[in-house]
Design a protein around this motif. Structure first.
Motif, PDB file in Angstrom:
ATOM      1  N   THR A   1       0.834  -1.200   0.000  1.00  0.00           N
ATOM      2  CA  THR A   1       0.000   0.000   0.000  1.00  0.00           C
ATOM      3  C   THR A   1       0.871   1.253   0.000  1.00  0.00           C
ATOM      4  N   ALA A   2       1.941   1.204   0.795  1.00  0.00           N
ATOM      5  CA  ALA A   2       2.832   2.366   0.868  1.00  0.00           C
ATOM      6  C   ALA A   2       3.486   2.615  -0.482  1.00  0.00           C
ATOM      7  N   ILE A   3       3.919   1.545  -1.146  1.00  0.00           N
ATOM      8  CA  ILE A   3       4.570   1.725  -2.449  1.00  0.00           C
ATOM      9  C   ILE A   3       3.574   2.291  -3.458  1.00  0.00           C
ATOM     10  N   LEU A   4       2.353   1.748  -3.440  1.00  0.00           N
ATOM     11  CA  LEU A   4       1.339   2.234  -4.372  1.00  0.00           C
ATOM     12  C   LEU A   4       0.986   3.692  -4.091  1.00  0.00           C
ATOM     13  N   ALA A   5       0.905   4.051  -2.807  1.00  0.00           N
ATOM     14  CA  ALA A   5       0.611   5.434  -2.446  1.00  0.00           C
ATOM     15  C   ALA A   5       1.730   6.347  -2.930  1.00  0.00           C
ATOM     16  N   LEU A   6       2.964   5.881  -2.757  1.00  0.00           N
ATOM     17  CA  LEU A   6       4.117   6.650  -3.212  1.00  0.00           C
ATOM     18  C   LEU A   6       4.059   6.838  -4.726  1.00  0.00           C
ATOM     19  N   PHE A   7       3.684   5.756  -5.413  1.00  0.00           N
ATOM     20  CA  PHE A   7       3.607   5.819  -6.873  1.00  0.00           C
ATOM     21  C   PHE A   7       2.493   6.776  -7.308  1.00  0.00           C
ATOM     22  N   LEU A   8       1.394   6.750  -6.573  1.00  0.00           N
ATOM     23  CA  LEU A   8       0.296   7.678  -6.882  1.00  0.00           C
ATOM     24  C   LEU A   8       0.767   9.119  -6.721  1.00  0.00           C
TER      25      LEU A   8
ATOM     26  N   MET B   1      13.493   0.257 -10.544  1.00  0.00           N
ATOM     27  CA  MET B   1      13.734   0.763 -11.895  1.00  0.00           C
ATOM     28  C   MET B   1      12.650   0.288 -12.853  1.00  0.00           C
ATOM     29  N   ILE B   2      12.102  -0.890 -12.606  1.00  0.00           N
ATOM     30  CA  ILE B   2      11.012  -1.360 -13.466  1.00  0.00           C
ATOM     31  C   ILE B   2       9.794  -0.459 -13.307  1.00  0.00           C
ATOM     32  N   ILE B   3       9.558   0.013 -12.081  1.00  0.00           N
ATOM     33  CA  ILE B   3       8.468   0.974 -11.883  1.00  0.00           C
ATOM     34  C   ILE B   3       8.727   2.223 -12.715  1.00  0.00           C
ATOM     35  N   GLY B   4       9.978   2.685 -12.698  1.00  0.00           N
ATOM     36  CA  GLY B   4      10.336   3.873 -13.472  1.00  0.00           C
ATOM     37  C   GLY B   4      10.116   3.668 -14.964  1.00  0.00           C
ATOM     38  N   ILE B   5      10.584   2.528 -15.491  1.00  0.00           N
ATOM     39  CA  ILE B   5      10.425   2.247 -16.922  1.00  0.00           C
ATOM     40  C   ILE B   5       8.944   2.144 -17.272  1.00  0.00           C
ATOM     41  N   SER B   6       8.172   1.501 -16.386  1.00  0.00           N
ATOM     42  CA  SER B   6       6.740   1.350 -16.644  1.00  0.00           C
ATOM     43  C   SER B   6       6.082   2.708 -16.818  1.00  0.00           C
ATOM     44  N   SER B   7       6.393   3.646 -15.900  1.00  0.00           N
ATOM     45  CA  SER B   7       5.667   4.906 -15.952  1.00  0.00           C
ATOM     46  C   SER B   7       6.073   5.724 -17.169  1.00  0.00           C
TER      47      SER B   7
ATOM     48  N   ASN C   1       1.358  10.972 -24.209  1.00  0.00           N
ATOM     49  CA  ASN C   1       1.763  12.170 -23.475  1.00  0.00           C
ATOM     50  C   ASN C   1       0.642  12.665 -22.579  1.00  0.00           C
ATOM     51  N   ASN C   2      -0.043  11.743 -21.955  1.00  0.00           N
ATOM     52  CA  ASN C   2      -1.185  12.138 -21.146  1.00  0.00           C
ATOM     53  C   ASN C   2      -1.064  11.508 -19.763  1.00  0.00           C
ATOM     54  N   VAL C   3      -1.202  12.372 -18.758  1.00  0.00           N
ATOM     55  CA  VAL C   3      -1.011  11.895 -17.399  1.00  0.00           C
ATOM     56  C   VAL C   3      -2.177  11.001 -16.945  1.00  0.00           C
ATOM     57  N   VAL C   4      -3.297  11.102 -17.654  1.00  0.00           N
ATOM     58  CA  VAL C   4      -4.440  10.239 -17.321  1.00  0.00           C
ATOM     59  C   VAL C   4      -4.038   8.762 -17.396  1.00  0.00           C
ATOM     60  N   ASP C   5      -3.223   8.421 -18.420  1.00  0.00           N
ATOM     61  CA  ASP C   5      -2.778   7.041 -18.558  1.00  0.00           C
ATOM     62  C   ASP C   5      -2.016   6.573 -17.314  1.00  0.00           C
ATOM     63  N   LEU C   6      -1.297   7.504 -16.674  1.00  0.00           N
ATOM     64  CA  LEU C   6      -0.548   7.123 -15.481  1.00  0.00           C
ATOM     65  C   LEU C   6      -1.484   6.816 -14.316  1.00  0.00           C
ATOM     66  N   TYR C   7      -2.581   7.571 -14.216  1.00  0.00           N
ATOM     67  CA  TYR C   7      -3.567   7.264 -13.167  1.00  0.00           C
ATOM     68  C   TYR C   7      -4.198   5.899 -13.423  1.00  0.00           C
ATOM     69  N   VAL C   8      -4.502   5.630 -14.695  1.00  0.00           N
ATOM     70  CA  VAL C   8      -5.053   4.319 -15.031  1.00  0.00           C
ATOM     71  C   VAL C   8      -4.034   3.232 -14.687  1.00  0.00           C
ATOM     72  N   LEU C   9      -2.754   3.539 -14.918  1.00  0.00           N
ATOM     73  CA  LEU C   9      -1.688   2.586 -14.581  1.00  0.00           C
ATOM     74  C   LEU C   9      -1.692   2.255 -13.091  1.00  0.00           C
ATOM     75  N   VAL C  10      -1.820   3.299 -12.259  1.00  0.00           N
ATOM     76  CA  VAL C  10      -1.868   3.066 -10.813  1.00  0.00           C
ATOM     77  C   VAL C  10      -3.045   2.144 -10.484  1.00  0.00           C
ATOM     78  N   LEU C  11      -4.195   2.444 -11.091  1.00  0.00           N
ATOM     79  CA  LEU C  11      -5.390   1.644 -10.834  1.00  0.00           C
ATOM     80  C   LEU C  11      -5.146   0.168 -11.163  1.00  0.00           C
ATOM     81  N   PHE C  12      -4.577  -0.091 -12.347  1.00  0.00           N
ATOM     82  CA  PHE C  12      -4.369  -1.486 -12.721  1.00  0.00           C
ATOM     83  C   PHE C  12      -3.215  -2.128 -11.962  1.00  0.00           C
ATOM     84  N   GLY C  13      -2.293  -1.298 -11.455  1.00  0.00           N
ATOM     85  CA  GLY C  13      -1.281  -1.828 -10.552  1.00  0.00           C
ATOM     86  C   GLY C  13      -1.939  -2.375  -9.293  1.00  0.00           C
TER      87      GLY C  13
END
Lengths: 154, 503
Positions: free
Chosen positions: A83-90, B395-401, B409-421
């Motif tokens: 949860t902390a990692i996901l929050a950080l990512f958010l 680093m995989i998180i970094g590459i993913s984002s 070039n849309n930040v909305v996709d990143l929010y969707v990414l968080v959701l599916f994460g």
């Protein structure tokens, strides 16, 4: 409650939410016997059935005998960590355009490295900076993607 | 041009300097991803998509496919040296491979994995070359009703074979189909479930779903396991080669594994892991020395490693000829095709013969490259196991984002990414298989379109799905596959009951 029961409740909630949104879809049939509502309705019903079956098949208490005694505290630790990692990512996403790709990514990596690769400051700082700069160069210069510059004027 | 000419022409595509570089980059990355536990080929291919935006679609596909089969080679290295499969399909290799390594034969185990993989991989590509055209020609007569049946079959097979619980597989499929309904409905123009977000009007980007579900989901679970630590790899002593006796014992398992693997790969839902399990079980059953299995029998490495490689070539058969993926990784490949504006399906052979044959022929070359990378140069990849996972995973998180952002070039996709994460993580924790979900997201739109087109043709009469013989056959197969886990469970409990009575 055990995991499957949680899952069934989550699945039912999702099905109801999706079904509720489906109801507000317009009824359009341009020479198409089904229209845009048909499949969503079928999906909603199927998911509700699955959720109900899962609810009654799962037991209300945790009965996993293969798990050792200390598993509960470990479970909490892991869930908290994720949860902390996901929050950080958010947070990373929220400030992405304001801070810019380079700074934001560097900070995200530094925070994660500091926790997971504790005490190795030099390696962590070097890896975080090299990674951010190299990915920036690959995407912005090589592939022509416009990454937000943010606070660092480039 | 006739088929033979097409096949030869494919080599002229695959052998250009640019494409040779793409094959090499693909198989190299594949081996690396294979060696590293925690990242699978589906994630690898997905993360490659943004990097190949500017490339020619043929080159991009050559590279992605190279990563896919390359990962099968690399996965065995980790299984053999640290007893942890680098990929789920190398899980059987760990049993005897690790024991061989402990008995002082790590070089032989690594060599037979690579050689078996090479023979099986080449056999698989050969079988793919032979089967592809007749199958595509057969599929060209498919109408929407047949396609609908085929897609239902693919979904049913993946649903029933991908996890332990049929119910959870089904939930995964349904929710995936729900995600696929987001965006403009192509037939009526109605916008569905976009929550007023204009970026969602064209639907949820498939790449975002895959990266969230696989890359983020896997990284989160691997980060949790980090505190458990990792065992030290066994030192690679001696030459990476075989004795004559080891050769003699391996050749049978390799050939059988090639055939088993290829046909398991063709079947939707089965794939490399199932292929290697079937091969291992079979080798153990027909062996004259079954007691050696589990203690370092080379047959137990040669068979499964060949099988999982042949399965990747097999998986390309439905992918290229029908446009239907049978696994998570091939679903990502289909998604990539669509993103490049290429319509997957039997017409591919007529519309894009360069792409199809360039890709197929590149697989012969890629397998040869992999043999060199994984026999004489395997020591280099073993070094990779020294990279701290604590550095790699973030680093995989970094590459993913950055990859997901690069899409629009849309930040909305990143929010969707968080959701599916989040979704991917929860699915892993609750043991809901992610493969049916991804397949459903990829197939969902086409599934709905073909269903509705079929009904337009029939004037709303649903009997069209069962009156076309091919469509009906696929639906029947779908039902058989869906019931398969229930049947085997009943058989198992019956057998267990009988055993209990005997005892």
């Amino acid at each position: 409650m055990n995991n499957d029961r949680w899952l069934s409740i989550g699945v039912l909630a999702l099905a109801l939410w999706y079904g509720w949104m489906t109801l507000s879809l317009p009824e359009v049939r341009l020479g198409d016997p089904m229209g845009p509502k048909y499949l969503p309705v079928a999906l909603t019903v199927s998911l509700i059935v699955c959720g109900i079956v899962l609810f009654f098949r799962s037991s209300p208490v945790h009965v996993d005998r293969t798990v050792r005694m200390d598993s509960s505290s470990l479970w909490w630790r892991n869930t908290l960590l994720a949860t902390a990692i996901l929050a950080l990512f958010l947070l990373y996403v929220v400030v992405f355009e304001r801070l810019g790709f380079l700074l934001d990514t560097f900070l995200l990596l530094m925070l994660l490295f500091t926790y997971f690769n504790r005490g190795r400051w030099l390696v962590n700082v070097l890896t975080a900076s090299i990674f951010s700069v190299v990915t920036y160069l690959i995407f912005a210069k090589l592939l022509g993607v416009t990454l937000p510059p943010g606070l660092i004027p480039l | 041009m006739d088929t033979v000419q097409m096949i030869l022409h494919g080599f002229s595509v695959a052998l250009t300097l640019t494409n040779l570089m793409y094959v090499f980059a693909g198989v190299l990355l594949g081996t690396m991803i294979g060696v590293l536990p925690g990242i699978g080929p589906a994630t690898g291919v997905a993360l490659l998509i943004p990097l190949t935006f500017n490339a020619d679609p043929t080159s991009a596909l050559i590279m992605m496919a190279g990563l896919y089969y390359g990962a099968m080679y690399g996965g065995s290295t980790t299984s053999i040296l640290i007893n942890t499969p680098g990929e789920s399909s190398s899980v059987m290799t760990a049993i005897d491979g690790y024991q061989m390594a402990r008995n002082g034969r790590p070089g032989a185990a690594l060599a037979i994995s690579a050689i078996g993989s090479f023979i099986a991989g080449t056999f698989g590509v050969l079988a793919l070359t032979i089967m592809a055209v007749p199958l595509a020609e057969f599929a060209i007569q498919f109408g929407p009703a047949e396609y609908f049946g085929l897609m239902v079959f693919a979904l049913a097979a993946v649903t029933s074979l991908s996890g332990r619980s049929l119910l959870k597989g089904l939930i995964s499929t349904i929710v995936g189909l729900m995600v696929a309904t987001v965006g403009i409905d192509l037939q009526s123009g109605v916008v569905r479930y976009n929550f007023g977000v204009s970026a969602l009007q064209d639907g949820v980007e498939f790449l975002v779903v895959v990266v969230g579900l696989f890359a983020l989901g896997e990284v989160l679970v691997s980060l949790e396991d980090l505190h458990a630590g990792r065992s030290q790899p066994i030192k690679l002593v001696g030459r990476v080669w075989l004795t004559l006796e080891e050769w003699r014992r391996s050749i049978g398992p390799i050939l059988r594994g090639s055939v088993i693997g290829f046909f398991t790969g063709v079947l939707p839902g089965a794939g490399g892991t199932v292929a290697s399990i079937i091969s291992y079980t079979m080798e153990k059953r027909i062996s004259k020395r079954p007691d050696e299995f589990g203690k370092g029998a080379i047959e137990g490495v040669a068979g499964p490693e060949s099988a999982n490689n042949a399965s990747t070539a097999g998986a390309m058969v439905p992918l290229l000829t029908l446009g239907i993926p049978g696994s998570a990784t091939t679903a990502v490949l289909v998604g990539a095709l669509i993103m490049y504006g290429i319509q997957p399906g039997p017409m591919l052979f007529q519309k894009n013969p360069e792409l199809v044959w360039g890709l197929v022929d590149s697989m012969y070359i890629g397998n040869a490259m992999l043999l060199i990378l994984n026999v004489p140069l395997v020591g280099l990849f073993v070094q990779m196991l020294r990279i701290p996972v604590a550095l790699l995973l973030p680093m995989i998180i970094g590459i993913s984002s950055v990859g997901v952002y690069a899409l629009n070039n849309n930040v909305v996709d990143l929010y969707v990414l968080v959701l599916f994460g989040v979704v991917g993580y929860i699915m892993r924790k609750l043991e809901v298989p992610p493969a049916p979900f991804v397949l459903a997201v990829v197939l969902g739109k086409i599934l709905e379109q073909s269903m509705r087109q079929a009904l337009v043709i029939s004037g709303g009469d649903p009997s069209i799905f069962v009156t076309t013989p091919i469509g009906a056959a696929f639906l029947a197969l779908a039902i058989i596959f869906a019931l398969l886990p229930l049947v085997s469970k009943t058989l198992q409990s019956a057998r267990a009951g009988r055993d209990a009575e005997m005892a």
